[in-house]
Design an enzyme around this catalytic site. Sequence first.
Site, PDB file in Angstrom:
ATOM      1  N   GLU A 110      -3.038  -4.541  -3.281  1.00 34.82           N
ATOM      2  CA  GLU A 110      -3.485  -5.372  -4.398  1.00 34.82           C
ATOM      3  C   GLU A 110      -3.514  -4.561  -5.693  1.00 34.82           C
ATOM      4  O   GLU A 110      -3.143  -5.048  -6.766  1.00 34.82           O
ATOM      5  CB  GLU A 110      -4.891  -5.928  -4.136  1.00 34.82           C
ATOM      6  CG  GLU A 110      -5.022  -6.757  -2.875  1.00 34.82           C
ATOM      7  CD  GLU A 110      -5.463  -5.924  -1.684  1.00 34.82           C
ATOM      8  OE1 GLU A 110      -4.862  -4.851  -1.441  1.00 34.82           O
ATOM      9  OE2 GLU A 110      -6.391  -6.353  -0.982  1.00 34.82           O
TER      10      GLU A 110
ATOM     11  N   GLU B 105       0.202   5.104   0.832  1.00 29.93           N
ATOM     12  CA  GLU B 105      -0.723   6.116   1.336  1.00 29.93           C
ATOM     13  C   GLU B 105      -0.271   7.511   0.917  1.00 29.93           C
ATOM     14  O   GLU B 105       0.829   7.702   0.385  1.00 29.93           O
ATOM     15  CB  GLU B 105      -0.835   5.974   2.867  1.00 29.93           C
ATOM     16  CG  GLU B 105      -1.422   4.627   3.251  1.00 29.93           C
ATOM     17  CD  GLU B 105      -1.636   4.445   4.742  1.00 29.93           C
ATOM     18  OE1 GLU B 105      -1.136   5.263   5.545  1.00 29.93           O
ATOM     19  OE2 GLU B 105      -2.310   3.460   5.101  1.00 29.93           O
TER      20      GLU B 105
ATOM     21  N   CYS C  74      -4.147   0.736  -2.446  1.00 25.91           N
ATOM     22  CA  CYS C  74      -4.027  -0.541  -1.735  1.00 25.91           C
ATOM     23  C   CYS C  74      -2.948  -1.415  -2.373  1.00 25.91           C
ATOM     24  O   CYS C  74      -2.618  -1.277  -3.560  1.00 25.91           O
ATOM     25  CB  CYS C  74      -5.345  -1.301  -1.776  1.00 25.91           C
ATOM     26  SG  CYS C  74      -6.655  -0.602  -0.784  1.00 25.91           S
TER      27      CYS C  74
ATOM     28  N   CYS D  63     -10.315  -5.058  -0.210  1.00 25.37           N
ATOM     29  CA  CYS D  63     -11.420  -4.100  -0.128  1.00 25.37           C
ATOM     30  C   CYS D  63     -12.249  -4.185  -1.416  1.00 25.37           C
ATOM     31  O   CYS D  63     -11.846  -4.819  -2.403  1.00 25.37           O
ATOM     32  CB  CYS D  63     -10.877  -2.686   0.075  1.00 25.37           C
ATOM     33  SG  CYS D  63     -10.216  -1.925  -1.420  1.00 25.37           S
TER      34      CYS D  63
ATOM     35  N   ASN E  28       0.829  -1.210   0.000  1.00 24.54           N
ATOM     36  CA  ASN E  28       0.000   0.000   0.000  1.00 24.54           C
ATOM     37  C   ASN E  28       0.864   1.261   0.000  1.00 24.54           C
ATOM     38  O   ASN E  28       1.944   1.311   0.585  1.00 24.54           O
ATOM     39  CB  ASN E  28      -1.022  -0.006   1.145  1.00 24.54           C
ATOM     40  CG  ASN E  28      -0.466  -0.301   2.520  1.00 24.54           C
ATOM     41  OD1 ASN E  28       0.562  -0.939   2.658  1.00 24.54           O
ATOM     42  ND2 ASN E  28      -1.157   0.161   3.546  1.00 24.54           N
TER      43      ASN E  28
HETATM   44  N1  THU Z   1      -5.409  -1.701   2.430  1.00 28.50           N
HETATM   45  C1  THU Z   1      -4.850  -2.454   1.428  1.00 28.50           C
HETATM   46  O1  THU Z   1      -3.707  -2.207   1.020  1.00 28.50           O
HETATM   47  N2  THU Z   1      -5.573  -3.477   0.916  1.00 28.50           N
HETATM   48  C2  THU Z   1      -6.837  -3.813   1.323  1.00 28.50           C
HETATM   49  O2  THU Z   1      -7.452  -4.682   0.715  1.00 28.50           O
HETATM   50  C3  THU Z   1      -7.410  -3.171   2.504  1.00 28.50           C
HETATM   51  C4  THU Z   1      -6.745  -1.917   2.934  1.00 28.50           C
HETATM   52  C5  THU Z   1      -4.639  -0.578   2.971  1.00 28.50           C
HETATM   53  C6  THU Z   1      -5.191   0.775   2.625  1.00 28.50           C
HETATM   54  C7  THU Z   1      -4.627   1.636   3.729  1.00 28.50           C
HETATM   55  O3  THU Z   1      -3.325   2.055   3.343  1.00 28.50           O
HETATM   56  C8  THU Z   1      -4.500   0.694   4.905  1.00 28.50           C
HETATM   57  O4  THU Z   1      -4.622  -0.629   4.369  1.00 28.50           O
HETATM   58  C9  THU Z   1      -5.543   0.895   5.969  1.00 28.50           C
HETATM   59  O5  THU Z   1      -6.824   0.889   5.412  1.00 28.50           O
END
Ligand code: THU
Length: 148
Positions: free
Chosen positions: A56, A45, A54, A96, A43
């Site tokens: 994935e 941010e 994210c 997600c 991920n």
């Molecule tokens: N996150 C992912 O990388 N993949 C997911 O399927 C769920 C959430 C990340 C997004 C964010 O950077 C952190 O997890 C918290 O939500």
Amino acid sequence: MIDEAALIAAARAAAVNAHAPYSRFRVGAALLLTDGTVVTGANVENASYGLSLCAETVAVATASAAGRLRDIVAVAVIGGMDRDGRATGTDPVRPCGRCRQVLNEAAGMGRRDLTVLCAGAEGDAVERHRLSDLLPHAFGPSDLGIDP
Ligand code: THU
């Protein structure tokens, strides 16, 4: 046969490079391709929170940039580690909704359902899903008449 442990280990290693200073929730994803190649992502941010990506989605974009979007057969996701890989949570991380749709694009282009392995940070709780179970009745390339 999918070497699940190896794919989850690749996802865990990828999470080390997550940029997650806001949530402090590192996620790693590893894609298995038809020829055994593994493509990873973590991920990313952003100070403008809503722009965060994210793990994935990053992994799928990387595979696509290499011309391999249609070759994805499985994805492992693991999350909830701190920078040193220590567990900050134990529940398996499931993709997600947006990532399910992103993965569905790859599934559609490759004309195959994907295996989705979801792991908790401690690695002991692994769930196995089909993408079609996680995103039933999906909207995909075929709905726009795209014949991969
Ligand atoms: N996150 C992912 O990388 N993949 C997911 O399927 C769920 C959430 C990340 C997004 C964010 O950077 C952190 O997890 C918290 O939500």
